[in-house]
Motif scaffolding. Sequence first.
Motif, PDB file in Angstrom:
ATOM      1  N   TYR A  21     -11.585  -5.279   2.154  1.00 51.83           N
ATOM      2  CA  TYR A  21     -11.712  -3.898   3.042  1.00 51.83           C
ATOM      3  C   TYR A  21     -12.362  -3.176   2.086  1.00 51.83           C
ATOM      4  O   TYR A  21     -12.026  -2.652   0.947  1.00 51.83           O
ATOM      5  N   VAL A  22     -13.246  -2.388   2.585  1.00 53.01           N
ATOM      6  CA  VAL A  22     -13.731  -0.991   2.122  1.00 53.01           C
ATOM      7  C   VAL A  22     -13.160   0.324   2.842  1.00 53.01           C
ATOM      8  O   VAL A  22     -13.418   0.210   4.121  1.00 53.01           O
ATOM      9  N   GLU A  34       0.086   3.243   1.909  1.00 58.89           N
ATOM     10  CA  GLU A  34       0.115   3.003   3.418  1.00 58.89           C
ATOM     11  C   GLU A  34      -0.573   1.644   3.818  1.00 58.89           C
ATOM     12  O   GLU A  34       0.156   1.011   4.695  1.00 58.89           O
ATOM     13  N   HIS A  35      -1.546   1.343   3.077  1.00 63.39           N
ATOM     14  CA  HIS A  35      -2.124  -0.094   3.378  1.00 63.39           C
ATOM     15  C   HIS A  35      -0.963  -1.002   2.754  1.00 63.39           C
ATOM     16  O   HIS A  35      -0.673  -1.966   3.571  1.00 63.39           O
ATOM     17  N   ARG A  36      -0.406  -0.995   1.667  1.00 65.80           N
ATOM     18  CA  ARG A  36       0.375  -1.861   1.090  1.00 65.80           C
ATOM     19  C   ARG A  36       1.707  -2.027   1.890  1.00 65.80           C
ATOM     20  O   ARG A  36       2.447  -3.119   2.201  1.00 65.80           O
ATOM     21  N   TYR A  47      -4.702  -8.901   8.079  1.00 73.72           N
ATOM     22  CA  TYR A  47      -5.250  -9.969   6.992  1.00 73.72           C
ATOM     23  C   TYR A  47      -4.431  -9.914   5.696  1.00 73.72           C
ATOM     24  O   TYR A  47      -5.075 -10.595   4.874  1.00 73.72           O
ATOM     25  N   GLY A  48      -3.513  -9.047   5.468  1.00 73.63           N
ATOM     26  CA  GLY A  48      -2.768  -8.962   4.364  1.00 73.63           C
ATOM     27  C   GLY A  48      -3.643  -8.507   3.061  1.00 73.63           C
ATOM     28  O   GLY A  48      -3.856  -9.113   2.044  1.00 73.63           O
ATOM     29  N   VAL A  49      -4.553  -7.494   3.555  1.00 71.56           N
ATOM     30  CA  VAL A  49      -5.343  -6.948   2.184  1.00 71.56           C
ATOM     31  C   VAL A  49      -4.888  -5.680   1.773  1.00 71.56           C
ATOM     32  O   VAL A  49      -4.842  -4.545   2.091  1.00 71.56           O
ATOM     33  N   HIS A  50      -4.148  -5.748   0.572  1.00 71.69           N
ATOM     34  CA  HIS A  50      -3.301  -4.913  -0.112  1.00 71.69           C
ATOM     35  C   HIS A  50      -3.514  -4.550  -1.571  1.00 71.69           C
ATOM     36  O   HIS A  50      -2.840  -3.693  -1.775  1.00 71.69           O
TER      37      HIS A  50
END
Length: 98
Positions: A21-22, A34-36, A47-50
């Motif tokens: 993710y960019v 926030e992402h985590r 997609y669990g991109v943390h």
Amino acid sequence: MNKEHRYFVYMLASQRNGTLYVGVTGNLAKRIAEHRDDIREGFSKKYGVHMLVWFEEYGDVQDAILREKRIKKWNRSWKLELIERGNPDWEDLFPRII
């Protein structure tokens, strides 16, 4: 009064060589948290991109946005090369920025 601004272009990964993710933000620590914590609905939550694996800092928001847009158009191998150049072990960089 001239207030210094900082903007960041960053890449997250689900795991080494995983989904990428960019993004761009003016507050890197807050945005990565926030992402985590899956605060917002969207790609990183789905997609669990943390894992923060790469970032660059800019003083001008337009430069940061342009860099983000360019990287998003890159092919996957270029993105992987960019990550591995600065973070060959795919270490999660979040603890370094908080």
